[in-house]
Design a protein around this motif. Structure first.
Motif, PDB file in Angstrom:
ATOM      1  N   ALA A   1      -4.874   6.195   5.945  1.00  0.00           N
ATOM      2  CA  ALA A   1      -3.772   7.018   5.431  1.00  0.00           C
ATOM      3  C   ALA A   1      -4.312   8.130   4.536  1.00  0.00           C
ATOM      4  O   ALA A   1      -3.870   9.284   4.613  1.00  0.00           O
ATOM      5  CB  ALA A   1      -2.767   6.156   4.677  1.00  0.00           C
TER       6      ALA A   1
ATOM      7  N   GLU B   1      -6.300  10.742   6.558  1.00  0.00           N
ATOM      8  CA  GLU B   1      -5.388  11.597   7.319  1.00  0.00           C
ATOM      9  C   GLU B   1      -4.984  12.826   6.495  1.00  0.00           C
ATOM     10  O   GLU B   1      -4.849  13.918   7.032  1.00  0.00           O
ATOM     11  CB  GLU B   1      -4.143  10.770   7.672  1.00  0.00           C
ATOM     12  N   ILE B   2      -4.820  12.646   5.196  1.00  0.00           N
ATOM     13  CA  ILE B   2      -4.382  13.728   4.314  1.00  0.00           C
ATOM     14  C   ILE B   2      -5.553  14.597   3.857  1.00  0.00           C
ATOM     15  O   ILE B   2      -5.423  15.815   3.738  1.00  0.00           O
ATOM     16  CB  ILE B   2      -3.631  13.155   3.093  1.00  0.00           C
TER      17      ILE B   2
ATOM     18  N   ASP C   1       3.532   5.841   3.772  1.00  0.00           N
ATOM     19  CA  ASP C   1       4.099   7.181   3.658  1.00  0.00           C
ATOM     20  C   ASP C   1       4.024   7.654   2.201  1.00  0.00           C
ATOM     21  O   ASP C   1       3.671   8.800   1.935  1.00  0.00           O
ATOM     22  CB  ASP C   1       5.545   7.208   4.158  1.00  0.00           C
TER      23      ASP C   1
ATOM     24  N   ARG D   1       0.497   8.579   1.346  1.00  0.00           N
ATOM     25  CA  ARG D   1       0.177   9.899   1.897  1.00  0.00           C
ATOM     26  C   ARG D   1       0.765  11.017   1.035  1.00  0.00           C
ATOM     27  O   ARG D   1       0.108  12.021   0.771  1.00  0.00           O
ATOM     28  CB  ARG D   1       0.708  10.022   3.326  1.00  0.00           C
TER      29      ARG D   1
ATOM     30  N   THR E   1      -1.333  13.758  -1.030  1.00  0.00           N
ATOM     31  CA  THR E   1      -1.095  15.192  -0.815  1.00  0.00           C
ATOM     32  C   THR E   1      -0.861  15.896  -2.149  1.00  0.00           C
ATOM     33  O   THR E   1      -1.430  16.967  -2.407  1.00  0.00           O
ATOM     34  CB  THR E   1       0.118  15.406   0.119  1.00  0.00           C
TER      35      THR E   1
END
Length: 102
Positions: free
Chosen positions: A12, A15-16, A84, A87, A91
């Motif tokens: 996770a 991915e960011i 989520d 993430r 971010t």
């Protein structure tokens, strides 16, 4: 038992911030991009996620179901990870770090 959740957390975050440097800081996995972004680690009963005080404060209402301290949230092992949310916090921290250098 804990390894699959640690892998989920790792993926996770990657991915960011795929361009972040992965290193060990404070004895735990750390993602570095113009400074430390987030850290995480596995423990006996939880996964610790360390987005710093700003990361916790910015998402405090969404994190209220978890045990918190100034810069740490504990995700219990007996519950699904809120990937989520991880993430979105990652971010936020990434954007903070990148804004510092402008």
């Amino acid at each position: 038992e804990i390894q699959p959740k640690l892998n989920q957390m790792l993926e996770a975050i990657r991915e960011i911030i795929p361009d972040a440097t992965e290193k060990i800081a404070y004895g735990i996995p750390t993602f570095f991009l113009k400074g430390n972004v987030v850290h995480f680690a596995g423990y006996k009963s939880h996964i610790g996620f360390y987005p710093g005080a700003d990361g916790i404060a910015a998402f405090e209402s969404e994190l209220s179901a978890y045990k918190l301290s100034k810069g740490t949230v504990q995700f219990p092992l007996d519950q699904p990870l809120p990937l989520d949310l991880v993430r979105r916090i990652t971010t936020y921290r990434k954007e903070q770090n990148l804004a510092k250098i402008k």
